[in-house]
Write a protein that holds these residues in place. Structure first.
Motif, PDB file in Angstrom:
ATOM      1  N   GLY A 133       0.785  -1.228   0.000  1.00  0.00           N
ATOM      2  CA  GLY A 133       0.000   0.000   0.000  1.00  0.00           C
ATOM      3  C   GLY A 133       0.816   1.277   0.000  1.00  0.00           C
ATOM      4  N   LYS A 134       2.136   1.168  -0.093  1.00  0.00           N
ATOM      5  CA  LYS A 134       3.014   2.335  -0.075  1.00  0.00           C
ATOM      6  C   LYS A 134       3.858   2.355  -1.343  1.00  0.00           C
ATOM      7  N   VAL A 135       4.096   3.559  -1.881  1.00  0.00           N
ATOM      8  CA  VAL A 135       4.943   3.697  -3.069  1.00  0.00           C
ATOM      9  C   VAL A 135       6.376   3.972  -2.616  1.00  0.00           C
ATOM     10  N   ASN A 136       7.297   3.137  -3.063  1.00  0.00           N
ATOM     11  CA  ASN A 136       8.717   3.290  -2.730  1.00  0.00           C
ATOM     12  C   ASN A 136       9.501   3.697  -3.968  1.00  0.00           C
TER      13      ASN A 136
END
Length: 149
Positions: A133-136
């Protein structure tokens, strides 16, 4: 003989009648950089090849202008370009072959993709990688391909 006598620090002629060029003229780094700038990088053209060497769309020939690696290439529309052989990302040379035929150039380091005109076409994971759920990672929001060719 002392080191000073063999490798003089000053750039000077032995005497007015000499035809011997001072050794430092061949070894001085600052003078070398000035000569590269004057002879290769400013205010005049440099020969890189013949049109006949790249007869077909996609044909290319790698060569050098001074100390810079360049690619003479014919694009898919038949126009000829000279592209500096260096990726805008990390400075890696993206073409290692002396000649050949390509549809585009891809840097082997991080896979940045360039057109035959030298325009940046694509960057892997430009918008990052979504994980849990997180953009890296990814490029900054204001990154523009057209400013990085």
């Amino acid at each position: 003989m002392t080191t000073q006598a063999v490798f003089p620090i000053e750039l000077r002629w032995e005497n007015e009648q000499t035809s011997r060029i001072p050794f430092k003229a061949y070894t001085d780094e600052e003078l070398h950089r000035k000569e590269l700038q004057r002879f290769f990088y400013e205010k005049h053209w440099c020969y890189v090849g013949l049109e006949a060497e790249i007869p077909n769309p996609g044909d290319f020939k790698r060569t050098a202008v001074g100390e810079r690696s360049v690619i003479l290439v014919r694009d898919m529309e038949g126009e000829i370009h000279v592209v500096e052989n260096v990726c805008a990302h990390r400075g890696m040379q993206f073409c290692r072959e002396r000649q050949g035929n390509r549809k585009d150039f891809v840097c082997p380091y991080h896979q940045w993709n360039y057109s035959l005109k030298g325009d940046l076409q694509g960057v892997p994971f430009r918008r990052g990688v979504k994980q849990d759920g997180k953009v890296n990672g990814g490029m900054p929001g204001d990154f523009k391909l057209e400013e990085n060719g």
